[in-house]
Design a protein around this motif. Structure first.
Motif: not given
Length: 450
Positions: A17-22, A91, A94-95
């Motif tokens: 998963p990408s945090v940018d998509e959250w 987010y 950055a996790n």
């Protein structure tokens, strides 16, 4: 038969998963990151020694604090917890998960640097949202991180001092005249004497601080008295009879009601509207009437606002030319004084400071009456008094109450910032700057939405 979306909490992601998509586009957290990335944080990064384990980047920690203050999450422990529980905080981090000690240390360590970052935020992204023009100035009482019940008044200190001295004298006489084993009745007389002497030392220190504050107040009151006397004398020389009684000279010296707080000695007992008195600081903010962005903040220990115009005028001198120069300053009657009006004129700013409490709901014919003739005098006070009676002046001054007061209301009741977390004037000044910086970014996000 009802149809439901399948619930599956065990299947792994097919791809990482990408945090940018959250977060959705346009989310405040994205905007905070966008603004912070444009700030020059070199003064912060240079403070890191480069030794030991890797540190969290100042941009990450600053983003977490700004978003925390903007959303009512001020506690460093709650922010740390939110990096696990909240998608927005995860987010921003950055996790990663900075611990509360790291966040608290960062906030305390870099409070002085927030002053120049505050101005940078106003210039961020070259949004051109702010061009200094008409500014409304006001103050609000914010509770200190201290209880008013941990305060000692000068009058009570004198009573306690006399009581403890008498007790020390009595205990000393008893120790000298009686048998230590029989007469003490189990009392450790040396320990009791030492305890009272320690309290006497603490009271003496508290009294000295109150007396030093009284000297500062005496100087301010004496200057105000001399200003009133000089103004009335000038009116007499001009053939005018001054109104009211002649001012009485200040008495000077500490007063019995003067207090010092043992938890936060730099805070003060202040009147709070609707709540009586509390241990507070007086937080000042200058707000642009068009954008509602805060252009300057500072914190003072003074209960009233009479001395708070000059810090604002001085701070504006160091602002970048791209922000422009204010042309009007609006303030309530708490800011009115002849010296403040003259200072505004000296800085090329037209003041509109209420000279008395506003009269609400003027009669219709008075409201639309023709403007009175301009005074022949060049006295700045008389010129401002005339300006406030004109229709244009009343309309301009009316901007004040729905400019700065709503900003205070949102900061206190929406963002939840009603009390300082830190102690001491310098630290609470930095925290107030951090809270208003969060408001500015929140407001910019709103202004640029859509």
């Amino acid at each position: 038969m009802s149809r439901f979306i399948p619930v599956d909490r065990q299947t792994d992601y097919l791809l990482p998963p990408s945090v940018d998509e959250w977060l959705p586009d346009g989310h405040l957290a994205r905007f905070v990151v966008d603004v912070v990335e444009q700030l020059d944080l070199s003064t912060l990064t240079r403070r890191y020694m480069g030794r030991g384990s890797k540190a969290h980047h100042p941009a990450v920690l600053l983003s977490l604090l700004i978003y925390g203050y903007a959303t009512g999450v001020v506690s460093s422990r709650k922010i740390e917890r939110a990096t696990y529980d909240s998608v927005a905080f995860r987010y921003l981090a950055a996790n990663t998960h900075p611990d509360h000690d790291t966040l608290a240390t960062f906030r305390r360590r870099f409070l002085p640097e927030l002053e120049q970052l505050f101005v940078q935020v106003l210039l961020a992204r070259e949004m051109k949202l702010l061009k200094l023009g008409t500014i409304a100035l006001d103050g609000t009482k914010l509770k200190a991180n201290a209880s008013k019940h941990k305060a000692l008044s000068y009058g009570h200190a004198k009573k306690l001092e006399a009581q403890f001295r008498a007790e020390v004298k009595a205990l000393t006489e008893r120790a000298e005249s009686a048998d230590k084993e029989d007469a003490a009745d189990g009392m450790d007389i040396p320990a009791e004497i030492a305890r009272r002497e320690a309290r006497l030392a603490a009271i003496a220190e508290a009294k000295a601080k109150i007396e030093a504050r009284a000297e500062e107040r005496d100087a301010t009151e004496q200057a105000a008295y001399q200003e009133k006397v000089a103004r009335r004398e000038a009116q007499r020389k001009a053939g005018k009879k001054p109104r009211g009684r002649d001012p009485e000279p200040p008495t000077g010296g500490p007063r019995d009601k003067d207090q010092i707080n043992f938890t936060d000695p730099q805070s003060r007992i202040m009147p709070v509207t609707g709540k009586g008195f509390d241990q507070c600081y007086n937080a000042q903010a200058a707000v642009d009437t068009e954008s509602l962005l805060v252009t300057h903040v500072h914190v003072t220990q003074a209960t009233n606002d009479k001395q708070q115009v000059m810090p604002l005028l001085t701070a504006w001198q160091g602002y970048p030319e791209t922000l422009g120069k204010p042309d009007h300053l609006l303030g309530d009657t708490g800011y009115f004084s002849a010296s403040n009006i003259q200072a505004c004129h000296d800085h090329g700013i037209e003041p509109l400071l209420a000279m008395k409490r506003d009269v609400h709901h003027l009669p219709v014919f008075e409201r639309f009456a023709a403007d009175p003739p301009a005074p022949e005098s060049e006295d700045p006070v008389e010129q401002m008094a005339h300006r406030l009676k004109t229709q244009a002046g009343r309309a301009l001054y009316a901007l004040r109450k729905h400019t700065v007061e709503p900003v205070f209301g949102i900061i206190k009741h929406v963002m939840g910032f009603r009390q300082f977390s830190l102690r001491g004037l310098d630290k609470v000044s930095g925290e107030w700057r951090l809270a208003t910086m969060a408001w500015n970014i929140k407001r910019m996000h709103r202004l640029t939405a859509g």
